[in-house]
Structure formats: structure tokens, C-alpha cells
Design a protein around this motif. Structure first.
Motif, short mmCIF file in Angstrom:
data_model
loop_
_atom_site.label_atom_id
_atom_site.label_comp_id
_atom_site.label_asym_id
_atom_site.label_seq_id
_atom_site.Cartn_x
_atom_site.Cartn_y
_atom_site.Cartn_z
N VAL A 109 1.16 -1.04 0.33
CA VAL A 109 0.37 0.19 -0.28
C VAL A 109 0.82 1.29 0.36
N ASP A 110 0.42 2.22 -0.09
CA ASP A 110 1.51 3.69 -0.67
C ASP A 110 1.12 3.79 0.72
N GLU A 111 2.28 4.18 1.69
CA GLU A 111 2.62 4.49 2.71
C GLU A 111 3.13 6.13 2.76
N GLY A 112 2.70 6.79 1.83
CA GLY A 112 2.58 7.94 1.43
C GLY A 112 0.82 8.63 1.77
N LEU A 113 -0.13 7.81 1.73
CA LEU A 113 -1.61 8.13 1.80
C LEU A 113 -2.17 7.67 2.92
N SER A 114 -3.71 8.08 3.03
CA SER A 114 -4.03 7.54 4.01
C SER A 114 -4.89 6.26 3.52
N GLN A 117 -7.70 7.06 0.45
CA GLN A 117 -7.04 7.27 -0.65
C GLN A 117 -6.26 6.72 -1.16
N ILE A 121 -7.54 5.67 -4.62
CA ILE A 121 -6.97 5.71 -5.68
C ILE A 121 -6.87 3.94 -6.98
N PHE A 122 -7.07 2.99 -5.62
CA PHE A 122 -6.49 1.75 -6.89
C PHE A 122 -7.60 0.90 -7.01
N ASP A 166 -4.25 -3.69 3.08
CA ASP A 166 -3.48 -4.81 1.76
C ASP A 166 -4.64 -5.76 1.68
#
Ligand SMILES: Nc1ncnc2c1ncn2[C@@H]1O[C@H](COP(=O)(O)OP(=O)(O)OP(=O)(O)O)[C@@H](O)[C@H]1O
Ligand SMILES: [Mg+2]
Lengths: 330, 246
Positions: A109-114, A117, A121-122, A166
Motif C-alpha cells: 500500500v502507499d505509505e504516503g497516503l491515508s 486515499q 486510488i486503487f 492491504d
């Protein structure tokens, strides 16, 4: 939007596939991967039926992740073929990819996002419209009890929450087939049980699940069938019960109370079981093919008026299987 | 469509992690102030007289550092597990790369606006019309974007994000200081002049200064435009190739 419609079509196709029952969820044949001159995955073949939970069990470095990465098209195989619901992953990559969800060994998962989000996005990347993506995000946040931390940065997430997110991301498109690479590694016992429950729910809803694990109890609890992998090779395949059977079945042990009766007891046991009777002093041990053999043995002993104590019946654990079948990397 | 989503993702990431704005906001402001007030007097006899030299110089230096972020960002993405997920999605697998490079454009725009505004606030008053300011802004952004492809390639070929970062920093420093960005070429020693003449950054800065001085499209500007297009034409396919290999 266009993609969304496509996704639906694909799903329908997949379901038709299941209805025909001839189509396997996964067919892996002669999959091989070399890194340098080291063969990490060595001619692995197996099939997974729709609706089944298939486990890949093996020690560190056995090649589980590599196998999964090849099946899910993340890694090119050196040789061999993979079909997902009948579709070749090389020739029909995009179609095959639309049919499964993947939760990798390391949080993807994107660490920089919540959390929200990430899901949004996915969902959009999976072709959902903005509206549909929003709705699915809310559903999944609730389903995975993440709604209270939905807008917090992932940096503040615990390992369990991350893992749940995840998995949630992998389930956005409600794929008929889900790959889980070590879904519970590093989770505390409670979170682990929660993850098991979630996986069982997925199976109840009709999903096919392929999971890898180093934990034998996990394989035992979740998998319908297992492939034990070591050094890139499938060393055994079967149901957990079959595998346990192979390692010697149920062990029965007891102590004969009177020294004079030991010989008679040995004779009696030998008549009942096919394997050898092991004797240490007054203690006797045998392997049983089935637990049902226990009753006739006890009845015979009672009829012969042989008294026993310290009776123990030990079912084999997958640990025995693991130890017996794998050598491990080190 | 997926590219737009990916660009949006990169943007969101930047918002969540504002240090990524450091190089496009704080750096140009800091350099403009520092260089302007420190060297203005020594080089040009005053801050005001130095501004026409330094504004284009720092503009291009900022483009260099903003575009070099592209490489380490890509490397970080590739090394994080999230990339596996991108790859296993039923989308054009080039979308993450494209998203990165289109997201970069926004960073370059912000960097350009910051640099020029800081110059203006320090007293820089270009004599040419606003239209020409837009032109040099676009030329700077295009140059930065062309370099993004180059740095993206470096990011794809490098071993680690750290390696990309130090490579980018050194490249940025060498290219911007061994040029006419901050000092007139004539003031340099002979060997340095040769290097500065070989440095493409010099030509970009010269072109921008000429436009600002004459208010017309010059031969040099055309050269820079052609050079930018050439870089994209060469490095875009190479970068895509390196990306495919990963
Ligand atoms: N990219 C790579 N380059 C070289 N060797 C690799 C690469 N990826 C994996 N290996 C090697 O391949 C072997 C199998 O790795 P793999 O990750 O598939 O094992 P695993 O069964 O998933 O182990 P674990 O339980 O530790 O996750 C290991 O010896 C590993 O070092
Ligand atoms: Mg693994």
C-alpha cells in the motif's frame, strides 16, 4: 468507466467458467525460475479448483514468493505456463490480471497516503467510476474496521491495520481468486485469528484462495489442499489429513501394568495393526492408520484382562510433516 | 485515465509529505535571497543590477533540482511493495511512470512561479511584456521536463534511492555552478570557460537572458527548444525501455 464495464464482463466470464466446472481456477505447469545459476523454482506444477483454499507451505527461501510472483505476472518465468480460469497469463495477461487480487508478502500500500486515499486510488486504477470507487471504499473501510482511522496517515498504522488495508485493496474488484503471501506473518495472535476469519468469509462467499505460509497450524486451519515446497520443488501435495497420514498417522502409546502381561499385549497389538510394535520396558507404542482402530485394540485388551495406564493418543501435526519433508535453506 | 489517476496519486503524496515541496519552493527562495544579497554587490555592484543575471540562473538551477527528484521518487516507488500492486493491475503498465512524469510538470510549474515571483519581490523588473515572461517560463519548464526523463532513467537503472539522490545533487551542483548561472563567463578562468561553454545549462540561461533583454525569439532559444525535444525523443524511449525491464 469503460474499464469497469469490461471488468464486469470479465467477471461474468469467470463465473461461467466456474459453472462449467471444467475450467480450473489455476493451472500451473512446469514453472521454473533461475536467479543466476541458482534454480529457485524447479519445475513446479499444480492445479487449484474453483472455491478451494490452496496452501503453499515451506520454510524460508523455499521459493513460495517467487512462485506466487510468477503466477501473478509480476515476474517472468524462465519456463512453464500458468493459466488463470483458463487464460494464459502471458498471452492474455491483462485479462488474467483482472481476475485475481494479490496481497504480497510485504505491504503493498502507499505509505504516503491515508487508507481512504489508497482504496480510492486503487479503485480508480481498477476502472471503477468515481462514484463506484467512493462507495466501494466506504464498504471496505467498514468491512475491515478501518473507518475510524480512514483518514490518518499510514505511518501511524499498526502492522495489523496495514495488513487489513492491504487485503481490502486486493478485494476492491471482488476477485474470484485471491493470492495471499504470508497473510499473517508478524501479526499478534488476536489479529491473526481475525485474519483467518476474514479469509474464511471470503471462501464462504465463493472465492478461491491461494496462500503461502510458514505456519503449519495456519495451513491446517485454512487450506483444503497443500503443496509442501522445499528448495523450489514440490515435495508433497495433498490434503492436510493425507499429509499427516504419510508421516506415520496417529500414534498410540500405553504402559502395561504387569510385567508378565507385556508379551501378550505385544502379540495382541501386532494382530491389530500393520506397523511394528515398539517396546521400551513396559511401554508399548504403535502407529494407527485410523483413529477408529483404537476401539478394537482397547476392547481386545480388556477381554484379555490386561490392564494399562498412561494411555496417550497423539495425532500427527503438520509440524511432523514439515520436519519430515523439508530440509530448509540453512 | 490511469495516468491521470497516477499523477493525482503523486500529487496527494506530495501534499502528505510536504518536504517534497522543499526543492521547488524553499530552495529557489533561499538561493535567490542568499545569492542576491551575498554576491550582488561583488559581482554586479548591487542587488538590483545582479537580478537580471541571477533570476534566469536560479530559475534553471531550480528546474535541475526539481527534475532530479523524479529519479529518486521512481526508485523509491520501485523498491516499495506498492509497485507490485501497480503491476498486477489490469492497466497499461506504463501508467505509473507516465503519472510520475506528468505529475512532475506541476512541480516544475510551481518552481518556476516561485523563482520568478521571488525575483520580482526583490526588485527584478523585466522590460519585456508579460507574454515573454510566460515564454521563458515555458522554456524553463520544458527543459526541466526533458531532464526529468533523463533523471527518471537514472532512477530506473540505479541500485537505491540514496544513490540516485547523491548523483542528482552532484549533477545539479556541477551543471549549475560550472555555467553562467551566477557569474559572467568572462570572469571565469580559461579552463572553466571551456567547461562552461560545453555545459548545456549555459545555453539555456543565455537563451532566456536574451529573450528577456530583447523581447524577441532568438536563434539560441530555438536551439534550446530543439535540444529539449531531442532529449525527450532520445530519453523517453530509453526510460520506457528501462522501465519495462524492471
Ligand atoms: N530477485 C532475486 N534475485 C536473486 N535471488 C532471489 C531473488 N528473489 C528471490 N531470490 C532467492 O530465491 C529464493 C527463494 O525466495 P522466495 O522469496 O521465493 O522464498 P520464500 O519461500 O517466499 O521465503 P520466505 O518464507 O522467506 O518468504 C531465496 O533463496 C532468495 O534468496
Ligand atoms: Mg516469501
Amino acid at each position: 468507466m469503460i474499464y469497469f464495464v469490461q471488468g464486469d464482463l470479465i467477471k461474468n466470464k469467470a463465473q461461467e467458467g466456474i459453472a462449467m466446472t471444467t475450467v480450473k481456477a489455476i493451472e500451473v505447469s512446469h514453472l521454473t525460475k533461475k536467479f543466476g545459476n541458482k534454480t529457485v523454482v524447479d519445475d513446479i506444477s499444480f492445479e487449484v479448483q474453483p472455491g478451494e483454499v490452496f496452501g503453499l507451505l515451506g520454510p524460508n527461501g523455499a521459493g513460495k514468493t517467487t512462485t506466487l510472483r510468477m503466477i501473478t505476472t509480476l515476474l517472468k518465468a524462465d519456463a512453464g505456463q500458468v493459466k488463470i480460469f483458463g487464460h494464459d497469463t502471458v498471452k492474455e495477461g491483462r485479462l488474467a490480471r483482472s481476475m485475481f487480487g494479490l496481497t504480497g508478502q510485504y505491504a503493498s500500500v502507499d505509505e504516503g497516503l491515508s487508507a481512504r486515499q489508497n482504496l480510492m486510488i486503487f479503485a480508480r486504477l481498477n476502472g471503477l467510476s468515481r462514484q463506484a470507487a467512493k462507495q466501494r471504499t466506504t464498504e471496505l473501510l467498514t468491512e475491515f474496521s478501518l473507518e475510524h482511522s480512514a483518514d490518518k496517515a499510514l505511518k501511524n498504522f499498526s502492522g495489523g491495520m496495514r495488513r487489513r488495508l492491504d487485503l481490502a485493496v486486493s478485494l476492491i474488484t471482488r476477485p474470484a481468486l485471491i493470492f495471499l503471501d504470508e497473510p499473517t506473518t508478524g501479526l499478534d495472535p488476536r489479529t491473526r485469528t481475525q485474519m483467518w476469519t476474514t479469509i474464511r468469509q471470503l471462501v464462504q462467499q465463493g472465492s478461491t484462495v491461494v496462500l503461502t505460509t510458514q505456519y503449519l497450524d495456519e495451513a491446517d486451519a485454512l487450506a483444503d489442499r497443500l503443496a509442501v515446497i522445499d528448495h523450489g520443488k514440490v515435495v508433497k501435495m495433498g490434503t492436510p489429513a493425507e499429509l499427516k497420514q504419510q508421516v506415520g498417522g496417529t500414534k498410540l502409546a500405553f504402559t502395561v501394568n504387569e510385567q508378565t502381561e507385556v508379551a501378550a499385549a505385544v502379540k495382541l497389538l501386532a494382530a491389530q495393526v500393520s506397523g511394528a510394535v515398539q517396546q521400551t520396558g513396559q511401554q508399548l507404542r504403535v502407529s494407527l492408520k485410523q483413529l477408529a482402530q483404537l476401539t478394537p485394540i482397547l476392547t481386545a485388551l480388556t477381554q484379555a484382562k490386561i490392564t494399562i495406564s498412561q494411555l496417550s493418543v497423539q495425532e500427527p501435526s503438520l509440524d511432523d510433516v514439515f520436519m519430515a519433508l523439508t530440509v530448509g535453506k540453512n | 485515465m490511469n495516468t491521470a489517476t497516477m499523477a493525482y496519486r503523486n500529487l496527494l503524496k506530495t501534499v502528505h509529505n510536504p518536504d517534497q515541496f522543499m526543492d521547488v519552493i524553499v530552495q529557489p527562495v533561499m538561493f535567490m535571497l542568499m545569492f542576491g544579497y551575498l554576491f550582488g554587490g561583488a559581482i554586479a555592484g548591487g542587488v538590483h543590477a545582479y537580478l537580471p543575471t541571477i533570476v534566469p540562473g536560479i530559475l534553471i538551477q531550480t528546474m535541475l533540482s526539481a527534475s532530479s527528484g523524479s529519479g529518486s521518487q521512481i526508485r523509491e516507488d520501485l523498491d516499495s511493495g506498492v509497485f507490485d500492486r501497480f503491476k498486477s493491475l489490469p492497466m497499461a503498465h506504463i501508467a505509473p511512470l507516465a503519472g510520475q512524469l506528468f505529475g512532475d510538470i506541476l512541480r516544475l510549474i510551481i518552481a518556476t512561479i516561485t523563482s520568478l515571483t521571488t525575483g520580482y519581490l526583490m526588485g527584478w523588473r523585466p522590460t519585456v511584456g508579460f507574454g515573454w515572461i510566460i515564454v521563458i517560463g515555458l522554456l524553463a519548464i520544458l527543459t526541466g521536463w526533458a531532464l526529468s526523463w533523463l533523471f527518471a532513467l537514472v532512477g530506473l537503472l540505479a541500485k537505491s534511492a540514496g544513490a540516485v539522490q547523491s548523483f542528482s545533487l552532484i549533477t545539479m551542483l556541477v551543471l549549475s555552478f560550472m555555467s553562467n548561472a551566477f557569474v559572467p563567463l568572462k570572469s571565469l578562468t580559461k579552463p572553466l570557460q571551456v567547461i562552461a561553454h560545453l555545459n548545456p545549462v549555459t545555453y539555456v540561461i543565455t537563451a532566456i537572458r536574451q529573450i528577456l533583454a530583447t523581447g524577441s525569439w532568438t536563434h539560441e532559444a530555438l536551439l534550446v527548444l530543439g535540444f529539449d525535444i531531442l532529449i525527450v525523443a532520445i530519453f523517453a524511449p530509453l526510460t520506457v525501455w528501462a522501465y519495462d525491464r524492471n
